[in-house]
Design an enzyme around this catalytic site. Sequence first.
Site, short mmCIF file in Angstrom:
data_model
loop_
_atom_site.label_atom_id
_atom_site.label_comp_id
_atom_site.label_asym_id
_atom_site.label_seq_id
_atom_site.Cartn_x
_atom_site.Cartn_y
_atom_site.Cartn_z
N LYS A 37 0.79 -1.48 0.39
CA LYS A 37 -0.35 -0.17 -0.46
C LYS A 37 1.06 1.03 -0.17
O LYS A 37 1.02 2.47 -0.48
CB LYS A 37 -1.04 -0.12 1.58
CG LYS A 37 -2.30 1.04 0.90
CD LYS A 37 -2.46 0.99 2.48
CE LYS A 37 -3.63 -0.20 2.27
NZ LYS A 37 -4.29 -0.43 3.98
N ARG A 107 -2.89 3.21 8.55
CA ARG A 107 -3.62 2.17 8.11
C ARG A 107 -2.26 1.31 7.96
O ARG A 107 -1.32 1.53 7.42
CB ARG A 107 -3.80 2.21 6.17
CG ARG A 107 -4.52 3.76 6.31
CD ARG A 107 -4.18 4.57 4.73
NE ARG A 107 -5.07 3.50 3.40
CZ ARG A 107 -5.13 3.90 2.60
NH1 ARG A 107 -4.93 4.54 2.35
NH2 ARG A 107 -6.20 2.99 1.55
N GLY A 116 -8.18 -8.08 6.67
CA GLY A 116 -8.47 -8.55 7.82
C GLY A 116 -7.67 -8.25 8.56
O GLY A 116 -7.96 -8.58 10.00
N MET A 118 -5.50 -5.44 10.08
CA MET A 118 -5.86 -4.40 10.58
C MET A 118 -7.00 -3.67 10.10
O MET A 118 -6.24 -3.22 9.37
CB MET A 118 -4.68 -3.94 11.21
CG MET A 118 -4.65 -3.44 13.06
SD MET A 118 -3.72 -2.25 13.44
CE MET A 118 -4.40 -0.67 12.81
N ARG A 351 -4.25 -0.99 -6.94
CA ARG A 351 -3.02 -2.51 -6.12
C ARG A 351 -3.66 -2.94 -7.86
O ARG A 351 -3.99 -2.62 -8.42
CB ARG A 351 -3.22 -3.50 -5.17
CG ARG A 351 -4.62 -4.02 -5.32
CD ARG A 351 -5.15 -4.17 -3.78
NE ARG A 351 -6.14 -3.66 -3.12
CZ ARG A 351 -7.07 -4.36 -1.88
NH1 ARG A 351 -5.58 -4.56 -1.05
NH2 ARG A 351 -8.19 -3.92 -1.86
N HIS A 469 -8.26 -37.09 3.34
CA HIS A 469 -8.68 -38.28 2.55
C HIS A 469 -9.32 -37.57 1.38
O HIS A 469 -8.90 -38.56 -0.10
CB HIS A 469 -9.17 -39.42 2.80
CG HIS A 469 -10.17 -40.69 2.47
ND1 HIS A 469 -10.81 -40.43 2.18
CD2 HIS A 469 -8.91 -41.51 2.17
CE1 HIS A 469 -10.81 -41.42 1.27
NE2 HIS A 469 -10.00 -42.33 1.05
N SER A 796 9.75 -43.84 -23.60
CA SER A 796 8.91 -42.58 -23.40
C SER A 796 9.19 -42.88 -21.67
O SER A 796 9.03 -44.17 -21.78
CB SER A 796 7.43 -43.16 -24.07
OG SER A 796 6.56 -42.20 -23.22
N CYS A 864 4.73 -40.15 -20.76
CA CYS A 864 3.91 -40.44 -21.13
C CYS A 864 3.34 -40.89 -19.57
O CYS A 864 1.82 -41.62 -20.48
CB CYS A 864 3.65 -42.07 -21.77
SG CYS A 864 3.96 -43.28 -21.68
N TYR A 884 9.05 -34.19 -25.41
CA TYR A 884 7.92 -33.65 -25.48
C TYR A 884 7.64 -34.29 -23.99
O TYR A 884 7.64 -35.37 -23.40
CB TYR A 884 7.12 -34.82 -27.11
CG TYR A 884 6.96 -35.98 -26.73
CD1 TYR A 884 5.95 -36.71 -25.95
CD2 TYR A 884 8.20 -37.00 -26.92
CE1 TYR A 884 6.13 -38.30 -26.21
CE2 TYR A 884 8.43 -38.47 -27.16
CZ TYR A 884 7.13 -38.99 -26.83
OH TYR A 884 7.24 -40.38 -27.01
#
Length: 910
Positions: A37, A107, A116, A118, A351, A469, A796, A864, A884
């Site tokens: 800021k 600020r 959030g 301050m 910003r 999980h 591959s 692959c 590739y």
Amino acid sequence: MNNPSNNNTYVYLYSDLDKVESHRKDWDAVRGLLGGKGANLADMTRLEIPVPPGFTVTTEACNAYLAAGEQFPEGMWEQELKAITAIESATGKKFGDAQNPLLVSCRSGAKFSMPGMMDTILNIGLNDDVVKGMVEKSGDARFVYDLYRRLVQMFGSVVMEVPDEVFEAVITAKRKEKGVASDSDLSAEDWQLVTTHFKEIYQTYTGSPFPADPLEQLKLATEAVFKSWNGKRAIDYRNAAGIAHDLGTAVNIQTMVFGNMGSDSLTGVAMSRNASTGENVIEGDFLYNAQGEDVVAGIRITQTMDELKQEMPAIYKEFSDIASKLEQHARNMQDMEFTVEQGKLWLLQTRDGKRTAQAEVKIAVDMVEEGMITKAEAVARVQPSQIDFFLHPQLDPKAVKSATVWGNGLNVSPGAAVGKVALDADIAEKWAKDGEPVIMVRPETKPDDVHGMLASQGIITSRGGRTSHAALVARQFGKPAVVGVEDLTFDWTERTIALDGITLHEGDWVSLDGTNGTFFQGEIPTVVPSLENPELSKLLSWADEIRKLEVWANSDYPRDAQKAKSYGAQGIGLCRTEHMFFETSRLPVVQKMIMAKELSERKAALAELFPLQCGDFEGLFKVMGGDPVVIRLLDPPLHEFLPAYEELMHDITDLKMKIQHASELDQLNAHLDKLRVDEDFLTRVEALGESNPMLGTRGVRLGIVYPEIVRMQVRAIFEAAVNCKKSGVDVRPKIMIPLISHINELKLEKEILEEEAKSVLAQHNVELNYEFGTMIEIPRAAITADELAEVADFFSFGTNDLTQMTFGVSRDDAEAGFLVHYLGRGLLQDSPFDTLDQKGVGSLMQLATQRGRSSNPDLHIGICGEHGGDPRSIAFCHRIGLDYVSCSPYRVPVARLAAAHAALKDEQNS
Ligand code: ADP
Ligand code: MG
Ligand code: MG
């Protein structure tokens, strides 16, 4: 502060940005010192954009304060006082002066935005005397008392931690008493009484009177910002966002401007472009006669920027000029706060704006076309994960706008899902089978729940974090999920779920957005953003110009190949031929082939399969035109094509029962026939049975034991190729032999197969560009890659098997069992099946690449395994110099972008 050689400078005026830059190496370091800021406010000041004068107390001051046990570092406060004097002379106002008072805001602002952390304190510098003077001078008591009550309220709640509800309750009571709906309808007298009340509350809660000395206010506010860095909110936020804990926060002290000085005053927030669609129009909200966060607090209905354009065209024009100037400067879309005080525009913050993936792509592409950024910058700006947005259905943004969020949790798996609440896996599966979309909602999930999760559109759990999980499985199977919704409760007798006073029954509709972790009651329509988005196509075409890796796709069927090609795949990196064997119409023939007692019988069955295989390959070749197609010869152990042992045992017992009780001869004969078949199967299954099929007769081993099978496949490949060639379609078949561990396997196999190939070509008198290669999926193959490369034309990496064999774990067992524990306890950071284990598996790949190329410089190398679609793994493949990556068709766009990012990173580092 005026002495740049003094390295204990803790305070910088916005107008002193040059001084900061003289001893900071780059903008990132400036932001580190001044916070985002502060740095941007100073930057705007230098651009001669109207910013209220102010100064920043640095993050270093904050760190020094905290390190010293909450003591200002030496000289800091004096510097702050000097800076106040400097603002006084810039504004011609005086701090604490009743005639012409300077008021300031305090600020917080760290290097990275931490919403959030301050809250801001406005109107510092007011006390009874100043208020009196201001009322006399301005004649607007309502305005002045509104400022005063805000100061006491914000100072009380933010600095002294008086609960804000206590203050709000007073205002609500006042509104009721007066019978008005909005704060703006309260009078001067009302605010005066509210202020008096606020001061009493302050005294009651803190045990001391509200500080009348503006300097005392300033000092306490500064300290409060420093302390907030180590507040619980801030620490939690940093943990969640992965922000370092030692950065500290800066403090911004800035001259107040007033958006609440009457009908020619207002305050607002705006984005320089539309943050949802990316469209190049200013979007925002403002409120007349309001201060600070009134706009976002939702206390009054805001007005749009279009209305501002009509009502204050000159201000709008000035603002939109500033917005484009800021965009040009930041080379990015901006999110700005502004205030108009009696017809004069002020900017209070800018910003880079947060935006959707769709907007990100459009803005990046538009900015290239506007000449603001380069193609490479545009490509770098869009994250591969954002491409997912274009692949998953999303909740319709229009519908979401008018819906209220019911709850939120951790956004562990992106995409939208809409369905009926199912409270356990069996119900989820049952309803899904009946064609109902379901959302499985559970406290948590276990391996037993996987069938329900697979059947669901999405998953919500009340417990568990990012590596639970539920999160793991959801990501793995691409199921949108929100987990860790702590306040969600379950009533198992009523079969309901409840949150925030709302109760839903099993079977009620919910809609969830796994991208941001929110969910809604009811059925929200979804939309699928199209990959055919013109901006996305353009961006990806730029990525193609940058990347070095080719992107191929894994496709078994022409329709997948078609899709892959339309997504930009440059070849097929893996066609698994076993899928062709599993097709219902073919399986009986495949079984006949396996059950054959004599070679002639087997050959007869293979002859039946041959034309079918030919057709399969022809389809693929035609779709891919002249692009390479890698076909992997049959890989799984043969027993996989036969009925399962348990199933056969069960059927046989059943049949024997039926035979005993059969009353009619026809029936009896039918049962006996079936029994004979099943018993044959059983014998064969027993004979083929292995205790470790994963490490058993599969891959090349199969081809060595049953050469006639792979010979048939190769013949089919070449017949198909010849047919294509004859009809004018160019073909590049690449035959891939799986699961090689020893050079002798490859030599033998290649010899017999190439003989087959040559005989087909000779027979048709056709010449073809074909190759024989191998998969590298066993560590021994990687280690002896130099030997293999003398025989193979290409490698591959089959990284699924290579990971299993390198770790010595089976993927199925790991994922259903211990892997969750490993991830949960941090033994592994990521599942090695999701992202390449670079240290272990990756080293083997690197070694194989080096050794392979050392004996065969023309060796063509790719990957692959599924890792070929994972951005981090793709970056690794780029680094070790693969040619590739091949991934599933729908990952192709992600891979194109990720490969470009890898190449850009390379350039940066060189
Ligand atoms: P946040 O980081 O939460 O956005 P800010 O520091 O930006 O907090 O400020 C909260 C609100 O107060 C914003 O609307 C901002 O524009 C306004 N504000 C801050 N300082 C001033 C000032 N000096 N004059 C007028 N409004 C201000
Ligand atoms: Mg705020
Ligand atoms: Mg702000």
